[in-house]
Enzyme design. Structure first.
Site: not given
Length: 681
Positions: A218, A324, A355
């Site tokens: 991320s 995601d 995610h």
């Protein structure tokens, strides 16, 4: 430093010293929580760097006795305006044996804003320190696994976070420079100090080869993308996991706002308490430079790494969840394509999860693959990973396939066209263009979204226009990024558009809409490396969380129709005038099975995924000037074969079991996800 020189340095150790070190490392106590299963025992071995035919680094160094230290690296920036350049905190763990022998080693780095505020990984681990401020726990397994194998692990606090100076600027110059400066320091080009404010220098060139691999999920992976896009020397590879390639595209999609927020709130959230008190002006500049309107500005350009793909010298191993809904799949698609155009060496894993880190959906294979990847790119080992299939794709929960290249050879952009149906309900999706004058009309309903549209595909409902193929006689594979061009006439001065591709047919998928986004966390632990009382290598196991569904959204795209003429700026629409624009859909790799149908749905606001416009427009599509361009494996011929001939019947759709099992995607996607749910975590 060339491999030959590293081997020469390694040869300074006496055979007795090497055996003693290896034995001590292998006999060291593994601190294992109750119920955990330790990493399988390894055979005693000398350091792989001594062998000219080395193919794998071995755990021959003591993790318990490793050097743990902190250094503050000067970024050269004064982000907080206090009159001195900012220093970022760099926590380091490296083998004591290689230091004693004068051998230089490569570095694995994770630069993050989350080490103090929110934690890393599925268990939200944070850094910990002893009473003297020395690092004790490094989050995740990278240190536990790789330090015994002859790597250093470096955990960098971005400017403004944890123990660093400055202010976090959410993907801007300060964020990227926080990590780039550390790569420079590891290569002798930047200054490091033993304390945050002192003048005693610390030099990494006494122990670092200068070869750096950056990794992170991320925001952390986003930093890796950004540093690679500077072309910095010494960065050999990056492993971005669920990472952002353009911050504009995290908050907007072709002018349409995805979140009712600007990046400034993220800066305030991750900044340390001290930084929060001094960084208000920085946050004001972020807000001013990144308008909610969706207009593209210089601030957004600064945070766009795709435009600098030509500077990337590092290899790139991309990992992303195709479902995601936080860092959405367009982020990896545009980055992958740009890197490919520049000839960058690439590898990719695409999962069915949201995610989620691959350590939590394919753990053993992930650790083994990552080990080989770093051995090859940082140690120079010829282990063959560069000659293996480029892509691993999850086809069903825990079932994977591979491709020599991605998208696979034979993938061709194929134009499909919507046309009116012969009965009430959806129109037809095929190769033949609609007759001039054919139209479809829908009215934006912000209370409904893609799952509602898909569930109601066979009905003539007012909130969407849907078009479907006949049931397929053969499997049809979509691989890559799609585009949908629409010609639409609005009734109001503002309008947002959504386009989605849907696989209509029953399936069992990872339940990306539930807590865990496709995984369930168990209580048992497995261990991946060595442990100490303050830093365990043992992590909770996971398993796939699945849902039986009647349809699956394959790809999505959104846009503000007001950007039809200029993607940099929204313009008011003239009601009653037709506008043509192309929506970019997220990259995907999905096989629509024989017996299923492929649907294209065009709507307005995609509930929980796109903010609504200021008006409630009705839009009329000119079907003769509307089409979709899909990357189909086998191209138009494959589509023709799949939509002709006999087909097998499959169970009809069951609206009571929407896809995924939750009624809508996770509530957290209604805005930037807070820690615990995401927020680019």
């Amino acid at each position: 430093m060339p491999m030959r020189m590293r081997r020469t340095r390694g040869a300074r150790l006496s055979y007795g010293t090497l055996v003693a070190a290896a034995t001590a490392a292998l006999l060291a106590t593994l601190v294992t929580p109750a119920g955990a299963r330790p990493e399988p025992a390894k055979a005693t071995a000398l350091p792989a760097s001594l062998s000219p035919t080395a193919r794998e680094s071995r755990p021959v160094h003591s993790y318990a006795d490793a050097i743990r230290e902190s250094v503050w690296v000067d970024t050269g920036l004064d982000g907080d305006g206090d009159g001195r350049t900012d220093r970022v905190a760099v926590d380091i763990i490296r083998p004591r044996e290689t230091a004693a022998a004068g051998r230089k080693i490569p570095v694995i780095m994770d630069a993050s804003p989350y080490y103090a505020c929110c934690g890393r990984g599925n268990e939200s681990q944070k850094k910990t320190y002893d009473a003297d401020g020395n690092p004790v726990r490094f989050p995740l397994f990278y240190d536990n696994f790789f330090v015994p194998r002859g790597y250093a692990f470096v955990a960098v606090d971005l400017a403004g976070t944890n123990r660093s100076d400055g202010c976090d600027d959410v993907g801007g110059r300060s964020d990227v420079q926080s990590a780039k400066a550390v790569v420079d320091w590891l290569n002798g080009r930047a200054r490091g100090y033993t304390t945050r404010t002192g003048d005693t220098r610390s030099r990494a060139t006494t122990w670092s080869t200068g070869n750096v691999g950056m990794i992170g999920k991320s925001w952390d992976g986003t930093i890796a993308n950004g540093v690679a896009a500077t072309g910095v020397e010494g960065l050999k590879t990056i492993v971005p996991i669920g990472a952002i390639s353009s911050w504009y595209d995290y908050f907007h999609s072709q002018g349409a706002p995805l979140y009712n927020a600007s990046p400034s709130w993220l800066s305030e959230y991750v900044n340390s308490p001290e930084a929060q008190a001094r960084c208000g002006a920085v946050q004001d500049r972020i807000t001013a430079g990144t308008p909610y309107s969706g207009d593209r500005t210089a601030a957004w350009a600064e945070r766009d790494h795709v435009r600098n793909a030509g500077k990337v010298k590092a290899s790139v191993f991309v990992v992303h969840g195709q479902q995601d809904l936080n860092v959405r799949a367009n982020q990896f698609g545009q980055w992958w394509d740009a890197l490919g155009a520049q000839g960058v060496e690439r590898k990719i894993w695409l999962s069915q999860t949201g995610h989620v880190d691959p350590f939590d959906f394919r753990r053993a294979d992930w650790v083994r693959t990552l080990h080989r990847w770093f051995d090859h790119h940082l140690l120079g080992y010829e282990n063959g990973i560069d000659r293996e299939p480029v892509a691993d794709i999850e086809r069903a929960p825990d079932r994977w396939t591979t491709d020599r290249q991605w998208p696979p050879r034979g993938t061709t952009t194929t134009t499909l066209r919507p046309a009116p149906g012969t009965a009430p309900g959806p129109g037809v999706l095929g190769r033949a263009p609609a007759a001039p004058g054919s139209t479809a009309t829908f009215t934006d309903d912000p209370g409904l979204g893609e799952l509602d549209w898909a569930a109601r595909i066979d009905g003539a409902t007012p909130e969407k226009a849907g078009f479907v193929t006949r049931p397929l006689s053969r499997d049809l594979r979509i691989s890559g990024s799609s585009k949908v061009t629409v010609t639409a006439t609005p009734t109001t001065a503002t309008a947002h558009l959504s386009a989605v591709l849907v696989d209509l047919g029953p399936d069992t998928i990872r339940d990306y809409g539930a807590a865990g986004e496709g995984i369930t966390t168990l209580t048992d632990r497995t261990c991946w490396g060595a442990s100490t009382p303050g830093d365990s290598a043992c992590f909770k196991e996971t398993e796939a969380r699945t849902a039986d569904v009647g349809y699956t959204v394959v790809s999505r795209g959104w846009a503000d129709l007001g950007t039809w003429a200029d993607p940099r700026e929204e313009r008011p629409l003239t009601p009653g005038r037709a506008y043509t624009m192309t929506l970019d859909l997220a990259a995907t790799d999905h096989v629509v099975p024989a017996g299923h149908r492929l649907a294209l749905i065009v709507g307005g606001t995609d509930k929980d995924l796109l903010d609504p416009p200021s008006t409630t427009p009705t839009l009329t599509l000119d079907l003769a000037r509307t089409w979709a361009k899909l990357p189909l494996v086998g191209g138009a011929e494959a589509f023709g074969r799949a939509t002709s001939g006999p087909y097998r019947a499959v169970p009809s759709l069951t609206p009571v079991a929407p896809s995924p099992s939750a009624a809508v995607p996770p509530a957290a996607v209604a805005g930037p996800r807070l820690p615990g749910f995401g927020a680019a975590r």
